[in-house]
Design an enzyme around this catalytic site. Structure first.
Site, short mmCIF file in Angstrom:
data_model
loop_
_atom_site.label_atom_id
_atom_site.label_comp_id
_atom_site.label_asym_id
_atom_site.label_seq_id
_atom_site.Cartn_x
_atom_site.Cartn_y
_atom_site.Cartn_z
N GLY A 59 51.65 17.18 -38.51
CA GLY A 59 52.77 17.53 -37.49
C GLY A 59 52.27 18.34 -36.15
O GLY A 59 53.08 18.95 -35.36
N GLN A 60 50.96 17.79 -35.70
CA GLN A 60 50.71 18.14 -34.56
C GLN A 60 49.57 17.33 -34.06
O GLN A 60 48.45 17.79 -33.66
CB GLN A 60 49.97 19.66 -34.65
CG GLN A 60 49.19 19.83 -35.95
CD GLN A 60 48.66 21.26 -36.19
OE1 GLN A 60 49.29 22.19 -35.57
NE2 GLN A 60 47.63 21.49 -37.03
#
Ligand code: GDP
Length: 167
Positions: A59-60
């Site tokens: 998620g990054q």
């Protein structure tokens, strides 16, 4: 001291897998420092000869370039998986294999921790091996230990394994 040599451990896993809880257990109640950094929320503990850096993976995507800074020179990768969250296993698999693509980590020993085994249902060891495609991890020597960071189950085994790596 429990540890005689310096050991650099990188502890990673999806958000909510239990990394912070585990860090606190391993640091035996000492507060975990949070290192302010752009994008990555890196936590760090030092205990005896062990330095442990910890961050969320997944998620990054935009910050993946930063990982190298924290994995460089690491002796051990600890990968925490939520054994109670089967629905997140596919993501955990992708992120693990993406991490292992890093040349720096090519033959670094990998300790996979199946966390939250105090909760039912939880994935069995065989299931975790399948879900994470661990049989495809051939360059890194790996081992899987089921634990509960919260209920402090098998934490001794984790410490013993870490100690062995520092010899
Ligand atoms: P992190 O995002 O990976 O740092 O995960 P946290 O350590 O913050 O834990 C996420 C949530 O899972 C918290 O509510 C913890 O209390 C819980 N948790 C962590 N480890 C365990 C465990 O072994 N068993 C259970 N039942 N809950 C856990």
């Amino acid at each position: 001291a429990f540890y005689t040599r310096q050991l650099e451990v990188v502890l990673v896993g999806l958000e909510n897998s239990g990394k912070t809880t585990l860090m606190n257990v391993l640091a035996s109640g000492h507060p975990v420092d949070t290192v302010p950094t752009i994008g990555l929320n890196v936590k760090m503990i030092k205990r005896g000869g062990v330095q442990m850096k910890c961050w969320d993976i997944g998620g990054q995507a935009q910050y993946r370039g930063e990982w190298g800074r924290y994995t460089r020179g690491c002796d051990v990768i600890v990968y925490v998986v939520d054994a109670h969250a089967e629905e997140k296993a596919a993501l955990a698999r992708r992120e693990l294999h993406r991490l292992l693509e890093d040349e720096e980590l090519a033959s670094t020993p990998l300790l996979v921790l199946a966390n939250k085994v105090d909760l039912e249902p939880h994935m069995s060891e065989d299931q975790i091996i399948r879900e994470l495609n661990l049989d495809y991890v051939t360059a890194n020597p790996w081992i899987l230990i089921p634990i509960s960071a919260l209920k402090v189950i098998n934490i001794d085994q984790v410490l013993q394994w870490l100690v062995k790596q520092s010899r």
